[in-house]
Design an enzyme around this catalytic site. Structure first.
Site, mmCIF file in Angstrom:
data_model
loop_
_atom_site.group_PDB
_atom_site.id
_atom_site.type_symbol
_atom_site.label_atom_id
_atom_site.label_comp_id
_atom_site.label_asym_id
_atom_site.label_seq_id
_atom_site.Cartn_x
_atom_site.Cartn_y
_atom_site.Cartn_z
ATOM 1 N N TYR A 142 0.842 -1.208 0.000
ATOM 2 C CA TYR A 142 0.000 0.000 0.000
ATOM 3 C C TYR A 142 0.876 1.257 0.000
ATOM 4 O O TYR A 142 0.655 2.183 -0.782
ATOM 5 C CB TYR A 142 -0.874 -0.066 1.251
ATOM 6 C CG TYR A 142 -1.691 1.148 1.594
ATOM 7 C CD1 TYR A 142 -2.824 1.489 0.859
ATOM 8 C CD2 TYR A 142 -1.365 1.934 2.710
ATOM 9 C CE1 TYR A 142 -3.600 2.580 1.220
ATOM 10 C CE2 TYR A 142 -2.137 3.015 3.078
ATOM 11 C CZ TYR A 142 -3.257 3.340 2.322
ATOM 12 O OH TYR A 142 -4.018 4.421 2.679
ATOM 13 N N LYS A 152 1.126 4.228 -2.737
ATOM 14 C CA LYS A 152 0.863 5.630 -2.382
ATOM 15 C C LYS A 152 2.091 6.500 -2.708
ATOM 16 O O LYS A 152 1.945 7.655 -3.127
ATOM 17 C CB LYS A 152 0.502 5.749 -0.903
ATOM 18 C CG LYS A 152 -0.846 5.121 -0.532
ATOM 19 C CD LYS A 152 -2.007 5.831 -1.207
ATOM 20 C CE LYS A 152 -3.351 5.454 -0.595
ATOM 21 N NZ LYS A 152 -4.486 6.045 -1.317
HETATM 22 N N1 LIG Z 1 -8.902 5.735 6.688
HETATM 23 C C1 LIG Z 1 -7.598 5.879 6.892
HETATM 24 O O1 LIG Z 1 -7.067 5.603 7.986
HETATM 25 C C2 LIG Z 1 -6.724 6.452 5.798
HETATM 26 C C3 LIG Z 1 -5.453 6.922 6.157
HETATM 27 C C4 LIG Z 1 -4.633 7.448 5.171
HETATM 28 C C5 LIG Z 1 -5.084 7.496 3.866
HETATM 29 N N2 LIG Z 1 -6.334 7.013 3.546
HETATM 30 C C6 LIG Z 1 -6.740 7.069 2.149
HETATM 31 O O2 LIG Z 1 -7.915 7.841 2.055
HETATM 32 C C7 LIG Z 1 -8.681 7.415 0.926
HETATM 33 C C8 LIG Z 1 -10.119 7.179 1.333
HETATM 34 O O3 LIG Z 1 -10.122 6.167 2.337
HETATM 35 P P1 LIG Z 1 -11.375 5.876 3.268
HETATM 36 O O4 LIG Z 1 -10.823 5.628 4.611
HETATM 37 O O5 LIG Z 1 -12.438 6.900 3.089
HETATM 38 O O6 LIG Z 1 -11.825 4.466 2.641
HETATM 39 P P2 LIG Z 1 -13.230 3.695 2.709
HETATM 40 O O7 LIG Z 1 -14.009 4.127 3.882
HETATM 41 O O8 LIG Z 1 -12.875 2.254 2.558
HETATM 42 O O9 LIG Z 1 -13.983 4.183 1.389
HETATM 43 C C9 LIG Z 1 -13.462 3.829 0.145
HETATM 44 C C10 LIG Z 1 -14.381 4.308 -0.956
HETATM 45 O O10 LIG Z 1 -13.793 3.954 -2.213
HETATM 46 C C11 LIG Z 1 -14.669 3.084 -2.947
HETATM 47 N N3 LIG Z 1 -13.799 2.158 -3.672
HETATM 48 C C12 LIG Z 1 -12.895 1.287 -3.179
HETATM 49 N N4 LIG Z 1 -12.246 0.661 -4.165
HETATM 50 C C13 LIG Z 1 -12.749 1.155 -5.322
HETATM 51 C C14 LIG Z 1 -12.467 0.931 -6.690
HETATM 52 N N5 LIG Z 1 -11.516 0.065 -7.084
HETATM 53 N N6 LIG Z 1 -13.171 1.609 -7.627
HETATM 54 C C15 LIG Z 1 -14.121 2.504 -7.255
HETATM 55 N N7 LIG Z 1 -14.417 2.784 -5.974
HETATM 56 C C16 LIG Z 1 -13.743 2.112 -5.014
HETATM 57 C C17 LIG Z 1 -15.563 2.458 -1.884
HETATM 58 O O11 LIG Z 1 -16.815 2.040 -2.409
HETATM 59 P P3 LIG Z 1 -17.017 0.496 -2.926
HETATM 60 O O12 LIG Z 1 -16.533 -0.384 -1.827
HETATM 61 O O13 LIG Z 1 -18.481 0.389 -3.212
HETATM 62 O O14 LIG Z 1 -16.199 0.388 -4.166
HETATM 63 C C18 LIG Z 1 -15.748 3.648 -0.942
HETATM 64 O O15 LIG Z 1 -16.676 4.565 -1.472
HETATM 65 C C19 LIG Z 1 -7.963 6.164 0.404
HETATM 66 O O16 LIG Z 1 -7.156 6.505 -0.691
HETATM 67 C C20 LIG Z 1 -7.100 5.717 1.558
HETATM 68 O O17 LIG Z 1 -5.968 5.009 1.126
HETATM 69 C C21 LIG Z 1 -7.161 6.505 4.484
#
Ligand SMILES: NC(=O)c1ccc[n+]([C@@H]2O[C@H](COP(=O)([O-])OP(=O)(O)OC[C@H]3O[C@@H](n4cnc5c(N)ncnc54)[C@H](OP(=O)(O)O)[C@@H]3O)[C@@H](O)[C@H]2O)c1
Length: 253
Positions: free
Chosen positions: A158, A162
């Site tokens: 991951y 990134k």
């Molecule tokens: N949460 C954390 O701790 C954290 C920390 C650092 C960075 N981030 C980054 O922040 C971003 C958002 O994360 P989040 O925490 O909001 O994640 P999340 O709650 O898992 O939401 C992910 C979203 O992306 C969609 N998705 C996943 N894979 C997809 C694909 N291949 N094509 C289209 N849609 C897709 C999901 O819907 P479906 O499942 O229906 O596809 C959902 O709407 C990510 O890039 C993550 O790496 C998160």
């Protein structure tokens, strides 16, 4: 915090993966600013629930699309152009992680993680970049992670993906600067969403992580969404090729 104002009224913003988590928060804030918003996700039910929770309306379009599939990405942008006629901003928000070590991982799983993070971001940025280049205006903001700069065992694939997005950000910033297109990234620490729930819902792991964050807590989706809106706005017209750390000071230690 909800009353902050950005000049995003009528702007067309495509957010990948806006059906929950950080993308959903960004969508809600953008709609509150009068922007026209496109969200996508793989699961139709998630999109339907999100549209309902966001209040629906003419300014919101939800498209079922997998961002690592070229045909799906083409359809996402075609439907956006058909509905709104232009695209001002792309927010590359989709990301996924599976805990796996580099030496033991199957190639298929490696490819899945790279696909959903780096390749999907490339496909969407290429598509948006071509449209924005014609208009000689636009903004691309990608959500990366503190994992891009901190090697962590079993979380590394991951982080590698990134880190690739952060370099993609810098390269695109160079290639698109003469077309008045700004390309930036936001790198959060742990955020309270479904994505990282297995970690923050475990009190021991949660407390260990909080110890590494000077501001003394993990991030909420709004902590990431507001800086994203700033980078989408004309207030950020002279910022490009940057990754903004949104990590409560963790990377400054
Ligand atoms: N949460 C954390 O701790 C954290 C920390 C650092 C960075 N981030 C980054 O922040 C971003 C958002 O994360 P989040 O925490 O909001 O994640 P999340 O709650 O898992 O939401 C992910 C979203 O992306 C969609 N998705 C996943 N894979 C997809 C694909 N291949 N094509 C289209 N849609 C897709 C999901 O819907 P479906 O499942 O229906 O596809 C959902 O709407 C990510 O890039 C993550 O790496 C998160």
């Amino acid at each position: 915090m909800k009353n902050l104002s950005y000049d995003l009224e009528d702007k067309v913003v495509v957010i990948t993966g806006g059906s929950r988590g950080i993308g959903f928060e960004i969508a809600g804030l953008l709609l509150g600013q009068g922007a026209r918003v496109v969200i996508c996700g793989r699961k139709q039910q998630g999109l339907d629930d999100a549209v309902k929770a966001l209040g629906g309306g003419d300014n919101l379009l939800a498209v079922s699309a997998h961002i690592a599939k070229e045909d799906d990405v083409d359809r996402l942008f075609t439907q956006t152009m058909d509905r709104f006629g232009t695209i001002d901003v792309l927010v590359n928000n989709v990301g996924m992680n599976i805990v796996a070590g580099v030496v033991d991982v199957d190639f298929s799983l490696w490819k899945k993680i790279i696909d959903s993070n780096l390749n999907g971001t490339f496909l969407c940025s290429r598509k948006a970049g071509r449209i924005m280049r014609e208009r000689k205006k636009g903004k691309i903001v990608s959500i990366t992670s503190i994992a891009a700069t901190r090697a962590a065992p079993f979380m590394g694939i991951y982080g590698i993906a990134k880190a690739g997005i952060q370099m993609l950000t810098r390269v695109l910033a160079q290639e698109l600067a003469s077309f008045n297109i700004q390309v930036n990234a936001i790198a959060p620490c742990m955020v309270r969403t479904t994505f990282s729930q297995p970690f923050w819902s475990n009190p021991e792991i949660h407390d260990q992580i909080v110890k590494t964050i000077p501001l003394g807590r993990i991030a909420e989706p709004a902590d990431v969404a507001h800086p994203t809106l700033f980078l989408c706005s004309s207030g950020a017209d002279f910022i490009t090729g940057q990754t903004l750390m949104v990590d409560g000071g963790a990377s400054a230690v």
